[in-house]
Motif scaffolding. Sequence first.
Motif, PDB file in Angstrom:
ATOM      1  N   LEU A 165      50.888  43.174  42.498  1.00 57.49           N
ATOM      2  CA  LEU A 165      51.088  42.383  41.291  1.00 57.49           C
ATOM      3  C   LEU A 165      49.787  41.962  40.617  1.00 57.49           C
ATOM      4  O   LEU A 165      49.821  41.228  39.625  1.00 57.49           O
ATOM      5  CB  LEU A 165      51.931  41.146  41.628  1.00 57.49           C
ATOM      6  CG  LEU A 165      53.277  41.451  42.316  1.00 57.49           C
ATOM      7  CD1 LEU A 165      53.994  40.157  42.672  1.00 57.49           C
ATOM      8  CD2 LEU A 165      54.158  42.335  41.443  1.00 57.49           C
ATOM      9  N   ASP A 166      48.656  42.418  41.147  1.00 58.18           N
ATOM     10  CA  ASP A 166      47.350  42.158  40.535  1.00 58.18           C
ATOM     11  C   ASP A 166      46.499  43.412  40.614  1.00 58.18           C
ATOM     12  O   ASP A 166      46.626  44.203  41.558  1.00 58.18           O
ATOM     13  CB  ASP A 166      46.610  41.028  41.260  1.00 58.18           C
ATOM     14  CG  ASP A 166      47.228  39.667  41.018  1.00 58.18           C
ATOM     15  OD1 ASP A 166      47.116  39.161  39.892  1.00 58.18           O
ATOM     16  OD2 ASP A 166      47.823  39.112  41.962  1.00 58.18           O
ATOM     17  N   ASP A 167      45.624  43.591  39.625  1.00 56.48           N
ATOM     18  CA  ASP A 167      44.617  44.646  39.728  1.00 56.48           C
ATOM     19  C   ASP A 167      43.656  44.282  40.853  1.00 56.48           C
ATOM     20  O   ASP A 167      43.222  43.132  40.965  1.00 56.48           O
ATOM     21  CB  ASP A 167      43.830  44.774  38.423  1.00 56.48           C
ATOM     22  CG  ASP A 167      44.688  45.250  37.257  1.00 56.48           C
ATOM     23  OD1 ASP A 167      45.718  45.907  37.503  1.00 56.48           O
ATOM     24  OD2 ASP A 167      44.325  44.968  36.101  1.00 56.48           O
ATOM     25  N   CYS A 168      43.330  45.254  41.689  1.00 52.03           N
ATOM     26  CA  CYS A 168      42.409  44.984  42.793  1.00 52.03           C
ATOM     27  C   CYS A 168      41.623  46.246  43.112  1.00 52.03           C
ATOM     28  O   CYS A 168      42.037  47.044  43.959  1.00 52.03           O
ATOM     29  CB  CYS A 168      43.159  44.501  44.029  1.00 52.03           C
ATOM     30  SG  CYS A 168      42.064  44.012  45.390  1.00 52.03           S
ATOM     31  N   PRO A 169      40.481  46.457  42.433  1.00 53.70           N
ATOM     32  CA  PRO A 169      39.623  47.575  42.836  1.00 53.70           C
ATOM     33  C   PRO A 169      39.132  47.361  44.261  1.00 53.70           C
ATOM     34  O   PRO A 169      39.060  46.228  44.750  1.00 53.70           O
ATOM     35  CB  PRO A 169      38.482  47.518  41.827  1.00 53.70           C
ATOM     36  CG  PRO A 169      38.467  46.118  41.310  1.00 53.70           C
ATOM     37  CD  PRO A 169      39.891  45.649  41.347  1.00 53.70           C
ATOM     38  N   ALA A 170      38.799  48.435  44.928  1.00 56.12           N
ATOM     39  CA  ALA A 170      38.399  48.351  46.336  1.00 56.12           C
ATOM     40  C   ALA A 170      37.235  47.397  46.540  1.00 56.12           C
ATOM     41  O   ALA A 170      37.119  46.743  47.582  1.00 56.12           O
ATOM     42  CB  ALA A 170      38.051  49.742  46.852  1.00 56.12           C
ATOM     43  N   GLU A 171      36.346  47.287  45.553  1.00 60.95           N
ATOM     44  CA  GLU A 171      35.184  46.410  45.669  1.00 60.95           C
ATOM     45  C   GLU A 171      35.571  44.934  45.693  1.00 60.95           C
ATOM     46  O   GLU A 171      34.757  44.080  46.049  1.00 60.95           O
ATOM     47  CB  GLU A 171      34.221  46.666  44.508  1.00 60.95           C
ATOM     48  CG  GLU A 171      33.544  48.026  44.545  1.00 60.95           C
ATOM     49  CD  GLU A 171      34.456  49.180  44.137  1.00 60.95           C
ATOM     50  OE1 GLU A 171      35.537  48.906  43.544  1.00 60.95           O
ATOM     51  OE2 GLU A 171      34.108  50.347  44.405  1.00 60.95           O
ATOM     52  N   ASN A 172      36.809  44.626  45.316  1.00 61.68           N
ATOM     53  CA  ASN A 172      37.277  43.238  45.315  1.00 61.68           C
ATOM     54  C   ASN A 172      38.087  42.923  46.562  1.00 61.68           C
ATOM     55  O   ASN A 172      38.833  41.951  46.605  1.00 61.68           O
ATOM     56  CB  ASN A 172      38.118  42.962  44.052  1.00 61.68           C
ATOM     57  CG  ASN A 172      38.341  41.481  43.812  1.00 61.68           C
ATOM     58  OD1 ASN A 172      37.635  40.634  44.351  1.00 61.68           O
ATOM     59  ND2 ASN A 172      39.339  41.160  43.011  1.00 61.68           N
ATOM     60  N   GLY A 173      37.933  43.750  47.590  1.00 62.64           N
ATOM     61  CA  GLY A 173      38.685  43.513  48.821  1.00 62.64           C
ATOM     62  C   GLY A 173      40.015  44.240  48.794  1.00 62.64           C
ATOM     63  O   GLY A 173      40.196  45.232  48.107  1.00 62.64           O
ATOM     64  N   SER A 229      37.912  39.081  49.504  1.00 60.57           N
ATOM     65  CA  SER A 229      37.209  39.284  48.238  1.00 60.57           C
ATOM     66  C   SER A 229      35.807  38.675  48.300  1.00 60.57           C
ATOM     67  O   SER A 229      35.601  37.631  48.932  1.00 60.57           O
ATOM     68  CB  SER A 229      37.982  38.637  47.086  1.00 60.57           C
ATOM     69  OG  SER A 229      37.234  38.676  45.885  1.00 60.57           O
ATOM     70  N   PRO A 230      34.831  39.295  47.636  1.00 59.30           N
ATOM     71  CA  PRO A 230      33.501  38.689  47.565  1.00 59.30           C
ATOM     72  C   PRO A 230      33.443  37.527  46.575  1.00 59.30           C
ATOM     73  O   PRO A 230      32.453  36.804  46.523  1.00 59.30           O
ATOM     74  CB  PRO A 230      32.616  39.847  47.097  1.00 59.30           C
ATOM     75  CG  PRO A 230      33.533  40.719  46.309  1.00 59.30           C
ATOM     76  CD  PRO A 230      34.870  40.619  46.985  1.00 59.30           C
ATOM     77  N   TYR A 231      34.516  37.354  45.807  1.00 64.21           N
ATOM     78  CA  TYR A 231      34.560  36.308  44.781  1.00 64.21           C
ATOM     79  C   TYR A 231      35.379  35.115  45.272  1.00 64.21           C
ATOM     80  O   TYR A 231      36.045  35.169  46.310  1.00 64.21           O
ATOM     81  CB  TYR A 231      35.169  36.862  43.493  1.00 64.21           C
ATOM     82  CG  TYR A 231      34.491  38.111  42.993  1.00 64.21           C
ATOM     83  CD1 TYR A 231      33.235  38.058  42.414  1.00 64.21           C
ATOM     84  CD2 TYR A 231      35.114  39.356  43.115  1.00 64.21           C
ATOM     85  CE1 TYR A 231      32.600  39.200  41.960  1.00 64.21           C
ATOM     86  CE2 TYR A 231      34.494  40.508  42.661  1.00 64.21           C
ATOM     87  CZ  TYR A 231      33.240  40.429  42.085  1.00 64.21           C
ATOM     88  OH  TYR A 231      32.620  41.570  41.654  1.00 64.21           O
ATOM     89  N   THR A 232      35.333  34.034  44.526  1.00 59.01           N
ATOM     90  CA  THR A 232      36.160  32.872  44.805  1.00 59.01           C
ATOM     91  C   THR A 232      37.026  32.574  43.593  1.00 59.01           C
ATOM     92  O   THR A 232      36.751  33.036  42.477  1.00 59.01           O
ATOM     93  CB  THR A 232      35.297  31.636  45.139  1.00 59.01           C
ATOM     94  OG1 THR A 232      34.404  31.368  44.046  1.00 59.01           O
ATOM     95  CG2 THR A 232      34.495  31.862  46.409  1.00 59.01           C
ATOM     96  N   GLY A 233      38.080  31.786  43.814  1.00 55.46           N
ATOM     97  CA  GLY A 233      38.937  31.383  42.713  1.00 55.46           C
ATOM     98  C   GLY A 233      39.814  32.513  42.195  1.00 55.46           C
ATOM     99  O   GLY A 233      40.166  33.446  42.920  1.00 55.46           O
ATOM    100  N   LEU A 234      40.149  32.430  40.906  1.00 55.68           N
ATOM    101  CA  LEU A 234      41.098  33.376  40.317  1.00 55.68           C
ATOM    102  C   LEU A 234      40.677  34.828  40.482  1.00 55.68           C
ATOM    103  O   LEU A 234      41.526  35.710  40.664  1.00 55.68           O
ATOM    104  CB  LEU A 234      41.282  33.075  38.820  1.00 55.68           C
ATOM    105  CG  LEU A 234      42.249  31.956  38.455  1.00 55.68           C
ATOM    106  CD1 LEU A 234      42.297  31.783  36.948  1.00 55.68           C
ATOM    107  CD2 LEU A 234      43.642  32.256  39.000  1.00 55.68           C
ATOM    108  N   LYS A 235      39.387  35.098  40.432  1.00 55.76           N
ATOM    109  CA  LYS A 235      38.923  36.480  40.531  1.00 55.76           C
ATOM    110  C   LYS A 235      39.218  37.076  41.896  1.00 55.76           C
ATOM    111  O   LYS A 235      39.260  38.302  42.059  1.00 55.76           O
ATOM    112  CB  LYS A 235      37.423  36.551  40.235  1.00 55.76           C
ATOM    113  CG  LYS A 235      36.940  37.936  39.850  1.00 55.76           C
ATOM    114  CD  LYS A 235      35.514  37.904  39.332  1.00 55.76           C
ATOM    115  CE  LYS A 235      35.057  39.303  38.907  1.00 55.76           C
ATOM    116  NZ  LYS A 235      33.658  39.285  38.381  1.00 55.76           N
ATOM    117  N   SER A 236      39.450  36.235  42.893  1.00 51.86           N
ATOM    118  CA  SER A 236      39.741  36.715  44.244  1.00 51.86           C
ATOM    119  C   SER A 236      41.237  36.877  44.495  1.00 51.86           C
ATOM    120  O   SER A 236      41.629  37.382  45.550  1.00 51.86           O
ATOM    121  CB  SER A 236      39.175  35.732  45.277  1.00 51.86           C
ATOM    122  OG  SER A 236      39.927  34.524  45.312  1.00 51.86           O
TER     123      SER A 236
END
Length: 271
Positions: A165-173, A229-236
């Motif tokens: 239900l979300d876009d998730c390129p491999a680099e985002n976990g 994810s390497p990010y925090t918050g909504l981007k993760s």
Amino acid sequence: MIKLECPNFTLGNKLTQEQLDFFDKNGVIIFRNFITRDTVETLLTEINTLQKTWLDEGREKVNGTPLKFGKDENGQKIIQRFCFSSLHNTVLHEFLKDPRFKALPAMVAPFEGRIGEDEKDGLVINQYIKTPDSTFSQMGWHTDSPRDIFLGQRIMPMLNVGIHLDDCPAENGGLRVLTGTHKQGILKLLFAKKYFIDNNEDAQEVGFDIQAGDLTVHDGRLWHRVQQSPYTGLKSRRRVMYIPIITGKMIPKNEQSKTPFYHHFGHKAKF
């Protein structure tokens, strides 16, 4: 990390031989654009409605399985792992009647597969997000097979079907697998890695570029994990619905079902 080289498969009412061969070799397959972005938004709306209902009720378990709670990027309490969701929401229940789902049990032939809407943990919804108060931002290496052993059964073929239900390129976990390990022997299935504790990268692991609306299927005997994810918050944030396709004896659950003992160990762990 290696990216899976997968043809742009689409899921129809019957699997092609190419799709069956790909899955047999790898133990995992991606079907692109299974649902539209509008349908994704509809499902997310229903998930949010169900979440509010269960939070307002103070519900902690469904059919004996604990819910997993955490907090989002705004510090608001959320349910990070739902279970048996379609039994409590009409739209989610009707969604599982999509005739294309009926094509997937061919992957466990000659066994007869069925959608386990009221078995295992039913329709599971995972909300991964990385915040200071999140309890679910990753998941360590595991297979889905030991649950059969805990329930006193022999390991049977099963599939985990993911609707993303979300876009998730491999680099985002996101999902990582060791392709081909669904054909491993019982010792490697049980002891090749430390279940759920081991979050380490594997030189042979395969990742995926996922788009909202894609559908993945992986064999329950396949070693897999969820990379943080390497990010925090909504981007993760990464939201996925999983429904099992099961073979063997039917063991439906209801509100009188006892909590499987392994949940007492793991459901409060912060991943």
